[in-house]
Design an enzyme around this catalytic site. Structure first.
Site, PDB file in Angstrom:
ATOM      1  N   GLY A  25      41.510  36.663  33.963  1.00  0.00           N
ATOM      2  CA  GLY A  25      41.406  36.730  35.415  1.00  0.00           C
ATOM      3  C   GLY A  25      42.024  38.028  35.911  1.00  0.00           C
ATOM      4  CG  HIS A  42      26.645  65.078  50.481  1.00  0.00           C
ATOM      5  ND1 HIS A  42      26.283  64.269  49.420  1.00  0.00           N
ATOM      6  CD2 HIS A  42      26.519  66.367  50.054  1.00  0.00           C
ATOM      7  CE1 HIS A  42      25.935  65.051  48.397  1.00  0.00           C
ATOM      8  NE2 HIS A  42      26.065  66.321  48.768  1.00  0.00           N
TER       9      HIS A  42
HETATM   10  P1  NAI Z   1      42.903  33.766  37.880  1.00  0.00           P
HETATM   11  O1  NAI Z   1      42.498  32.497  38.459  1.00  0.00           O
HETATM   12  O2  NAI Z   1      42.414  35.049  38.459  1.00  0.00           O
HETATM   13  O3  NAI Z   1      42.473  33.821  36.340  1.00  0.00           O
HETATM   14  C1  NAI Z   1      42.899  32.886  35.399  1.00  0.00           C
HETATM   15  C2  NAI Z   1      41.963  32.950  34.207  1.00  0.00           C
HETATM   16  O4  NAI Z   1      42.497  32.145  33.187  1.00  0.00           O
HETATM   17  C3  NAI Z   1      40.568  32.437  34.503  1.00  0.00           C
HETATM   18  O5  NAI Z   1      39.622  33.330  33.973  1.00  0.00           O
HETATM   19  C4  NAI Z   1      40.534  31.087  33.820  1.00  0.00           C
HETATM   20  O6  NAI Z   1      39.247  30.703  33.388  1.00  0.00           O
HETATM   21  C5  NAI Z   1      41.454  31.356  32.639  1.00  0.00           C
HETATM   22  N1  NAI Z   1      42.069  30.163  32.070  1.00  0.00           N
HETATM   23  C6  NAI Z   1      42.528  29.058  32.705  1.00  0.00           C
HETATM   24  N2  NAI Z   1      43.066  28.189  31.821  1.00  0.00           N
HETATM   25  C7  NAI Z   1      42.959  28.782  30.601  1.00  0.00           C
HETATM   26  C8  NAI Z   1      43.345  28.410  29.291  1.00  0.00           C
HETATM   27  N3  NAI Z   1      43.967  27.246  29.060  1.00  0.00           N
HETATM   28  N4  NAI Z   1      43.086  29.256  28.276  1.00  0.00           N
HETATM   29  C9  NAI Z   1      42.461  30.450  28.499  1.00  0.00           C
HETATM   30  N5  NAI Z   1      42.068  30.849  29.719  1.00  0.00           N
HETATM   31  C10 NAI Z   1      42.332  30.039  30.754  1.00  0.00           C
HETATM   32  O7  NAI Z   1      44.503  33.715  37.831  1.00  0.00           O
HETATM   33  P2  NAI Z   1      45.567  34.827  37.525  1.00  0.00           P
HETATM   34  O8  NAI Z   1      44.944  36.005  36.885  1.00  0.00           O
HETATM   35  O9  NAI Z   1      46.680  34.122  36.830  1.00  0.00           O
HETATM   36  O10 NAI Z   1      46.042  35.230  38.986  1.00  0.00           O
HETATM   37  C11 NAI Z   1      46.632  34.243  39.854  1.00  0.00           C
HETATM   38  C12 NAI Z   1      46.379  34.558  41.270  1.00  0.00           C
HETATM   39  O11 NAI Z   1      47.006  35.756  41.664  1.00  0.00           O
HETATM   40  C13 NAI Z   1      44.910  34.685  41.552  1.00  0.00           C
HETATM   41  O12 NAI Z   1      44.573  33.744  42.530  1.00  0.00           O
HETATM   42  C14 NAI Z   1      44.721  36.049  42.076  1.00  0.00           C
HETATM   43  O13 NAI Z   1      43.902  36.048  43.205  1.00  0.00           O
HETATM   44  C15 NAI Z   1      46.116  36.537  42.449  1.00  0.00           C
HETATM   45  N6  NAI Z   1      46.199  37.940  42.048  1.00  0.00           N
HETATM   46  C16 NAI Z   1      45.489  38.847  42.760  1.00  0.00           C
HETATM   47  C17 NAI Z   1      45.465  40.165  42.399  1.00  0.00           C
HETATM   48  C18 NAI Z   1      44.631  41.093  43.168  1.00  0.00           C
HETATM   49  O14 NAI Z   1      44.207  40.740  44.252  1.00  0.00           O
HETATM   50  N7  NAI Z   1      44.374  42.290  42.672  1.00  0.00           N
HETATM   51  C19 NAI Z   1      46.223  40.650  41.246  1.00  0.00           C
HETATM   52  C20 NAI Z   1      46.894  39.599  40.537  1.00  0.00           C
HETATM   53  C21 NAI Z   1      46.887  38.304  40.956  1.00  0.00           C
END
Ligand code: NAI
Ligand code: FAD
Length: 465
Positions: free
Chosen positions: A182, A444
Site C-alpha cells: 500500500g 508551455h
Molecule cells: P494501505 O491500506 O494503503 O495498504 C495496506 C496494504 O497491505 C494493502 O495493499 C493490503 O492489501 C495489504 N495487506 C493487508 N493485510 C495484509 C497481509 N496480512 N499480508 C500482506 N498484505 C496485506 O495501508 P498503509 O500503507 O499501511 O497506510 C495506512 C494509511 O496511511 C492509509 O490509509 C494511507 O492512506 C495513509 N497514508 C497515506 C500516505 C499518503 O497519502 N501519501 C502515505 C502513507 C500512509
C-alpha cells in the site's frame, strides 16, 4: 468548579488542530487535549512530514548517483550521512509541530497536555501533565488511528517495525521486507531501497495499491520493479521468526500452496491503520464503534448528543487533508453554519518516484456502478517538459461521463503529479466537463499540458501525439 468550553477537542492531529483553529476563528471558546509531547498528530510527528522529508532526501541521494552525470553534473564520490539525513527530517518535524503550537495561541485555543477521556455527557477528564476536569457544550473526537499489526508478529520498532520505526532506522538494512504493497509500504520501501537496501514487498492481494486505478497500479509496479523492488503478490505471511542475526519470514500463496521463506534484517509491517479510541470513555455516552473500530457519524455527529467525530477515527479516506477538511466543516456545523466534505473529491497522492495521484472514480468503480464513461489519455513520453527533464515515465488519464462530459476521475503517474492533481480537483469541484479543461490554456512547456492533452483525448482531439 471545572472550566466550561464551547468545544473540547480530543487529539491534536490535522483533524483536531484544524477544527480548533476554525472554532477559534468562529469565536467559540475552545480547548484541545493532546497526549503526545508535541502537537500535530500522526501526520506531523510520525507520518506525512517525516516520511516526505526522507523521501525527498533519499531521492536526491539516489539521483546524485544515478542521474546527475548524464545531465553534465559531476559530483565526485557521493556518501550517505544517515544521522544528518535523519536530523533534517527531525528538524522539519520540529518546525512544523512548533508552528501548530503557535497557531493554537494565535487562535486563542487552550491546549491541555494529557490524555482526554469522556466522563459522561458534557464532561471530559484530562489525565497527565494538565490533570483537570472540563465541561464542554461540544466534544470532538479526533483521536486518529494506529498501525494494524499481524497476529503473532510482534512489532519491536527496531527489527520488526511499523512506519514509526521505519522512519528512524539507525542503519541501512541490507535486506528489508515490506508486508503490504500500500502507500506506506511503497513510500518507505522506496526510501530504504534508494539508500541501499534490497527491498522485497509481500502483498496479500494479486495487485499493488488497492484503491488506485488498476492501469496506474500496473505501470507503477513495472516501474518499481525496474528500480529494483521485488514483489511477491498474492502471498500470505504466516510468521516472522526472530533469529540472532536475521529475521525469517514465512509466506504462502493466499490461494493455498507451498510455503516459501525469505530472510531479512528488517521487516516493515504496513498492512493498514485502524481507528484509535482506546480508553476514550465512549461507553459513558453510549457510543458504539462499528466492527472495524470506526465511530459512526452523520455529518460528524455521533449517536451521543453534543459529541462529534472527525478524521481517521471515522469514515472516509485516512488522509491528513481529509481530516483537516472534516475538522473545519465540523467547526462550522457546531457554530450553526453549513459544513460539508465531499469524499469523492479528496485526492490521493503516493509520493514515490514517480508519484501517483488521483481524484474521483477509478475505471473499476465506474464499471461496477454501470456508468457509461469516456477515456482520454496522454503519456509523459509525448510531453515536452518531461522530455527536457528526462522524466518520461507515466501518463495522465481523464475519465468523463459519456453523455454530459462531466469529469468523473483523473489518474496520473509521473514526476510531480502530486502537485498537478490540484488542477483537476478544482475542475471537478466546479463540475467541469473534460472540454472545459481541454479549452483552458496551459503554459508551455509544462507537465500540466499532459492534463490538457488527456482532456482533449476524451473527445479524440489530442494534438501533440
Ligand atoms: P494501505 O491500506 O494503503 O495498504 C495496506 C496494504 O497491505 C494493502 O495493499 C493490503 O492489501 C495489504 N495487506 C493487508 N493485510 C495484509 C497481509 N496480512 N499480508 C500482506 N498484505 C496485506 O495501508 P498503509 O500503507 O499501511 O497506510 C495506512 C494509511 O496511511 C492509509 O490509509 C494511507 O492512506 C495513509 N497514508 C497515506 C500516505 C499518503 O497519502 N501519501 C502515505 C502513507 C500512509
Ligand atoms: P492523528 O494525526 O492520528 O492525530 C490524533 C492525535 O490524537 C494523536 O496525536 C494522538 O496522540 C492523539 N490522541 C489519541 N487519543 C488521545 C486521547 N485520549 N487524549 C489526548 N490525545 C489523544 N496522509 C496524507 O494525507 N498524506 C501523507 O503524505 C501521509 N503520509 C503518512 C505517512 C505515514 C507513515 C503515516 C503513518 C500516515 C500518513 N498519512 C498521510 C496519514 C495521516 O497521517 C493521517 O490520515 C492523519 O494524521 C489523520 O489525522 P487525525 O487528526 O484524524 O489523527
Amino acid at each position: 468548579m471545572s472550566e466550561t468550553f464551547d468545544v473540547v477537542i480530543i487529539g491534536a492531529g490535522p483533524g483536531g488542530y484544524n477544527c480548533a483553529i476554525r472554532c477559534g476563528q468562529l469565536g467559540l471558546k475552545t480547548a484541545i487535549i493532546e497526549k503526545r509531547a508535541t502537537l500535530g498528530g500522526t501526520c506531523l510527528n510520525v507520518g506525512c512530514i517525516p516520511s516526505k522529508a526522507l523521501l525527498h532526501a533519499s531521492e536526491l541521494f539516489e539521483s546524485s548517483i544515478k542521474d546527475f552525470e548524464a545531465l553534465g553534473i559531476e559530483t565526485g564520490g557521493v556518501k550517505l550521512n544517515l544521522p544528518q539525513m535523519l536530523k533534517q527530517k527531525d528538524d522539519a518535524v520540529k518546525g512544523l509541530t512548533e508552528g501548530v503550537a503557535y497557531l493554537m495561541k494565535k487562535n486563542k485555543v487552550t491546549v491541555f497536555s494529557g490524555t482526554g477521556r469522556i466522563a459522561g455527557a458534557g464532561k471530559v477528564v484530562v489525565e497527565g501533565d494538565d490533570a483537570v476536569e472540563l465541561s464542554a457544550k461540544n466534544i470532538v473526537i479526533a483521536t486518529g488511528s494506529e498501525p494494524t499489526s499481524l497476529p503473532g508478529i510482534e512489532i519491536d520498532e527496531e527489527r520488526i517495525v511499523s512506519s514509526t520505526g521505519a522512519l528512524k532506522l539507525q542503519g541501512v538494512p541490507k535486506k528489508m521486507i515490506v508486508i503490504g504493497a500500500g502507500v506506506i509500504g511503497l513510500e518507505l520501501g522506496s526510501v530504504w531501497k534508494r539508500l541501499g537496501a534490497e527491498v522485497a514487498v509481500v502483498e496479500y492481494l494479486p495487485r499493488i495499491l488497492p484503491g488506485a486505478d488498476g492501469e496506474v497500479a500496473k505501470q507503477a509496479q513495472a516501474i518499481f520493479k525496474k528500480q529494483g523492488m521485488d514483489f511477491h503478490l498474492g502471498m500470505k505471511v504466516t510468521s516472522v521468526e526472530t533469529l540472532k542475526t536475521k529475521l525469517k519470514l514465512t509466506m504462502e500463496p493466499a490461494a493455498g500452496g507451498e510455503a516459501q521463506i525469505l530472510d531479512a534484517d528488517v521487516v516493515l509491517v504496513a498492512i493498514g491503520r485502524r481507528p484509535y479510541t482506546e480508553g476514550l470513555g465512549l461507553e459513558t455516552v453510549g457510543i458504539e464503534t462499528d466492527k472495524r473500530g470506526f465511530v459512526p457519524n452523520d455529518h460528524f455527529k455521533t449517536s451521543a448528543n453534543g459529541v462529534w467525530v472527525i478524521g481517521d477515527t471515522t469514515y472516509g479516506p485516512m488522509l491528513a487533508h481529509k481530516a483537516e477538511d472534516d475538522g473545519a466543516a465540523c467547526a462550522e456545523l457546531i457554530a450553526g453554519k453549513p459544513g460539508h466534505v465531499d469524499y469523492n473529491l479528496v485526492p490521493g497522492v503516493v509520493y514515490t518516484s514517480p508519484e501517483i495521484a488521483w481524484v474521483g472514480k477509478t475505471e473499476e468503480t465506474l464499471k461496477e456502478e454501470g456508468r457509461k464513461y469516456k477515456v482520454g489519455k496522454f503519456p509523459f513520453m509525448a510531453n515536452s517538459r518531461a522530455r527536457t527533464n528526462h522524466t518520461t515515465d507515466g501518463f495522465v488519464k481523464i475519465l468523463a461521463d459519456a453523455q454530459t462530459d462531466e469529469v468523473l476521475g483523473a489518474h496520473m503517474i509521473g514526476v510531480g503529479v502530486g502537485e498537478m492533481i490540484g488542477e483537476v480537483c478544482v475542475a471537478m469541484e466546479f463540475k467541469a466537463a473534460s472540454e472545459d479543461i481541454a479549452r483552458t490554456c496551459h503554459a508551455h512547456p509544462t507537465q500540466s499540458e499532459a492534463i490538457r492533452q488527456a482532456a482533449m483525448g476524451v473527445e479524440g482531439w489530442t494534438m501533440q501525439m
